[in-house]
Motif scaffolding. Structure first.
Motif, PDB file in Angstrom:
ATOM      1  N   UNK A 233       0.871  -1.176   0.000  1.00 28.83           N
ATOM      2  CA  UNK A 233       0.000   0.000   0.000  1.00 28.83           C
ATOM      3  C   UNK A 233       0.908   1.225   0.000  1.00 28.83           C
ATOM      4  N   UNK A 234       0.724   2.100  -0.953  1.00 26.56           N
ATOM      5  CA  UNK A 234       1.715   3.170  -1.147  1.00 26.56           C
ATOM      6  C   UNK A 234       1.261   4.562  -0.739  1.00 26.56           C
ATOM      7  N   UNK A 235      -0.023   4.828  -0.705  1.00 25.23           N
ATOM      8  CA  UNK A 235      -0.418   6.235  -0.649  1.00 25.23           C
ATOM      9  C   UNK A 235      -1.219   6.623   0.580  1.00 25.23           C
ATOM     10  N   UNK A 236      -2.283   5.897   0.869  1.00 23.43           N
ATOM     11  CA  UNK A 236      -3.223   6.336   1.900  1.00 23.43           C
ATOM     12  C   UNK A 236      -3.102   5.460   3.149  1.00 23.43           C
ATOM     13  N   UNK A 237      -2.706   6.059   4.263  1.00 25.92           N
ATOM     14  CA  UNK A 237      -2.511   5.298   5.497  1.00 25.92           C
ATOM     15  C   UNK A 237      -3.810   4.654   5.983  1.00 25.92           C
ATOM     16  N   UNK A 238      -4.953   5.266   5.687  1.00 24.99           N
ATOM     17  CA  UNK A 238      -6.234   4.711   6.150  1.00 24.99           C
ATOM     18  C   UNK A 238      -6.486   3.318   5.572  1.00 24.99           C
ATOM     19  N   UNK A 239      -5.858   3.016   4.428  1.00 23.46           N
ATOM     20  CA  UNK A 239      -6.083   1.713   3.805  1.00 23.46           C
ATOM     21  C   UNK A 239      -5.358   0.582   4.535  1.00 23.46           C
ATOM     22  N   UNK A 240      -4.355   0.921   5.343  1.00 24.32           N
ATOM     23  CA  UNK A 240      -3.606  -0.121   6.042  1.00 24.32           C
ATOM     24  C   UNK A 240      -4.524  -0.889   6.983  1.00 24.32           C
ATOM     25  N   UNK A 241      -5.276  -0.168   7.821  1.00 23.09           N
ATOM     26  CA  UNK A 241      -6.186  -0.839   8.756  1.00 23.09           C
ATOM     27  C   UNK A 241      -7.313  -1.546   8.001  1.00 23.09           C
ATOM     28  N   UNK A 242      -7.808  -0.920   6.941  1.00 26.03           N
ATOM     29  CA  UNK A 242      -8.907  -1.525   6.187  1.00 26.03           C
ATOM     30  C   UNK A 242      -8.484  -2.857   5.577  1.00 26.03           C
ATOM     31  N   UNK A 243      -7.279  -2.903   5.016  1.00 27.73           N
ATOM     32  CA  UNK A 243      -6.786  -4.142   4.414  1.00 27.73           C
ATOM     33  C   UNK A 243      -6.483  -5.179   5.492  1.00 27.73           C
ATOM     34  N   UNK A 244      -5.875  -4.734   6.602  1.00 27.01           N
ATOM     35  CA  UNK A 244      -5.603  -5.657   7.712  1.00 27.01           C
ATOM     36  C   UNK A 244      -6.895  -6.279   8.224  1.00 27.01           C
ATOM     37  N   UNK A 245      -7.913  -5.458   8.406  1.00 24.24           N
ATOM     38  CA  UNK A 245      -9.206  -5.966   8.883  1.00 24.24           C
ATOM     39  C   UNK A 245      -9.811  -6.948   7.879  1.00 24.24           C
ATOM     40  N   UNK A 246      -9.708  -6.627   6.606  1.00 26.56           N
ATOM     41  CA  UNK A 246     -10.286  -7.491   5.569  1.00 26.56           C
ATOM     42  C   UNK A 246      -9.585  -8.844   5.528  1.00 26.56           C
ATOM     43  N   UNK A 247      -8.258  -8.836   5.643  1.00 33.13           N
ATOM     44  CA  UNK A 247      -7.514 -10.092   5.630  1.00 33.13           C
ATOM     45  C   UNK A 247      -7.810 -10.915   6.884  1.00 33.13           C
ATOM     46  N   UNK A 248      -7.885 -10.244   8.037  1.00 30.24           N
ATOM     47  CA  UNK A 248      -8.215 -10.942   9.284  1.00 30.24           C
ATOM     48  C   UNK A 248      -9.595 -11.585   9.198  1.00 30.24           C
TER      49      UNK A 248
END
Length: 277
Positions: A233-248
């Motif tokens: 993920x390169x640009x938006x920090x908000x996507x880090x938690x969203x992707x982590x939650x989705x993978x979990x």
């Protein structure tokens, strides 16, 4: 990145946070070949085609010096050795020479305790252009950049390089999915046929998701099920938690099986703990 002292403090902070949180040692990466030159920080990376013309000794020397420099600044992963022969950033259009250059860079970095990653499987065109379609068969690719990857997989197995995939399509192999969502390309071809058992990492999935017209969360889950081990993920920090939650959530509800998760964890752990990097 303003000074060596500032960068060292920043990377040390990342490692200290991981240690305090009882996490595995982190990958701390840059794409060294594409890093903007900053005279007070690091050596310039020579133009790839010019460096290729200077010979493998020049490639080895530059790789050695920049690896030492990266390690001093706290980095342990050069995420980007351009081994495709069709890119603006390519070293050469000769596939065998491209493999030798990639091998030289990776081995010099490994000798100085820095990992590398190869861009972009399976090659065959300028894969720096997301969303493009490549009109080529698997056989023709194996006579082209596919041969570069096959040679590098054999030659640098002990150095544990990553291989990066991105959001281009090869319709002759998978008409419905870009490479980073394609199980026929990542699992069946790269892993099962070419024998790559290292870490597969995506290019920026924010770009991939935009090109594919799906959510970043869905893209992340689908690329793991296709055979990727890590996402960028390169640009938006908000996507880090969203992707982590989705993978979990995908693991919890069985969309990503525990066996599939374990495969990636194993590969990442083996890479991180090899050669005490």
């Amino acid at each position: 990145m303003e000074s060596k002292e500032q960068v060292r403090a920043f990377t040390k902070g990342i490692r200290d946070t991981a240690n305090t949180s009882s996490l595995m040692p982190p990958f701390i990466a840059m794409n060294r070949e594409r890093m903007q030159y900053r005279p007070n920080l690091m050596l310039p990376w020579t133009d790839p085609k010019l460096l290729s013309k200077q010979g493998l000794d020049a490639v080895s020397s530059l790789a050695t010096r920049t690896a030492i420099e990266m390690r001093d600044l706290g980095f342990n992963l050069n995420l980007g050795v351009m081994v495709n022969t069709h890119s603006f950033y390519s070293y050469t259009n000769d596939v065998d020479r491209a493999a030798r250059i990639g091998e030289t860079i990776t081995k010099r970095y490994a000798a100085n305790r820095v990992f590398t990653g190869y861009q972009y499987f399976p090659g065959g065109a300028d894969y720096t252009v997301p969303g493009m379609k490549l009109d080529a068969s698997k056989a023709s690719l194996m006579d082209d950049d596919g041969r570069v990857f096959a040679q590098l997989i054999d030659a640098t197995r002990d150095e544990h390089p990553m291989i990066m995939v991105n959001a281009v399509k090869v319709p002759s192999i998978d008409a419905n999915h870009p490479v980073s969502l394609s199980k026929p390309i990542i699992t069946d071809w790269l892993r099962n046929e070419l024998g790559f058992d290292g870490v597969v990492i995506t290019d920026d999935i924010e770009v991939g998701a935009a090109v594919a017209g799906i959510s970043i969360e869905d893209y992340a889950v689908r690329t793991i099920n296709a055979g990727s081990d890590m996402v960028i993920l390169c640009k938006h920090a908000k996507h880090i938690k969203a992707v982590h939650d989705a993978l979990t959530q995908a693991v919890e509800n069985g969309t990503i099986s525990e066996a599939r998760l374990d495969e990636s964890v194993r590969r990442i752990m083996l890479m991180k703990f090899s050669n005490d990097r």
